[in-house]
Design a protein around this motif. Sequence first.
Motif, short mmCIF file in Angstrom:
data_model
loop_
_atom_site.label_atom_id
_atom_site.label_comp_id
_atom_site.label_asym_id
_atom_site.label_seq_id
_atom_site.Cartn_x
_atom_site.Cartn_y
_atom_site.Cartn_z
N UNK A 162 0.82 -1.20 0.00
CA UNK A 162 0.00 0.00 0.00
C UNK A 162 0.86 1.26 0.00
N UNK A 163 1.95 1.23 0.76
CA UNK A 163 2.84 2.39 0.84
C UNK A 163 3.44 2.71 -0.53
N UNK A 164 3.76 1.67 -1.28
CA UNK A 164 4.36 1.87 -2.61
C UNK A 164 3.36 2.50 -3.58
N UNK A 165 2.11 2.10 -3.48
CA UNK A 165 1.08 2.69 -4.33
C UNK A 165 0.94 4.18 -4.01
N UNK B 288 1.70 9.82 -5.30
CA UNK B 288 2.27 11.12 -4.93
C UNK B 288 3.26 11.59 -5.99
N UNK B 289 4.06 10.67 -6.50
CA UNK B 289 5.00 11.01 -7.57
C UNK B 289 4.30 11.50 -8.81
N UNK B 290 3.18 10.86 -9.15
CA UNK B 290 2.42 11.28 -10.33
C UNK B 290 1.84 12.69 -10.12
N UNK B 291 1.31 12.95 -8.93
CA UNK B 291 0.75 14.28 -8.66
C UNK B 291 1.83 15.36 -8.68
N UNK B 292 2.98 15.06 -8.10
CA UNK B 292 4.08 16.03 -8.10
C UNK B 292 4.57 16.28 -9.53
N UNK C 148 8.94 12.19 -10.83
CA UNK C 148 9.25 10.97 -11.57
C UNK C 148 10.15 10.04 -10.75
N UNK C 149 11.11 10.62 -10.05
CA UNK C 149 11.98 9.81 -9.19
C UNK C 149 11.17 9.17 -8.07
N UNK C 150 10.29 9.93 -7.46
CA UNK C 150 9.44 9.40 -6.39
C UNK C 150 8.58 8.25 -6.88
N UNK C 151 7.98 8.42 -8.03
CA UNK C 151 7.14 7.36 -8.61
C UNK C 151 8.00 6.14 -8.97
N UNK C 152 9.19 6.36 -9.48
CA UNK C 152 10.07 5.25 -9.84
C UNK C 152 10.49 4.46 -8.60
#
Length: 65
Positions: free
Chosen positions: A1-4, A9-13, A51-55
């Motif tokens: 769940x944390x990874x999702x 959050x990465x996508x929103x940023x 992008x880094x956060x999402x990756x």
Amino acid sequence: MKNVLLIAAGALVTVAGVIWALQGFNLIGGSFMSGNSMWAIIGPLVALAGLVLAAVGWRRMRSAG
């Protein structure tokens, strides 16, 4: 769940950074950021951070399952 949540959050940023960049390049008007070169620099940096956060979230999810 944390990874999702990291991916979301990465996508929103990333989206926010792209919008800020477009405003900085004066492609989107109606804001104090429009045409301001500072936002043309900050926007892509924020988008890259997103992008880094999402990756990171994606890699953790792939390695956990």
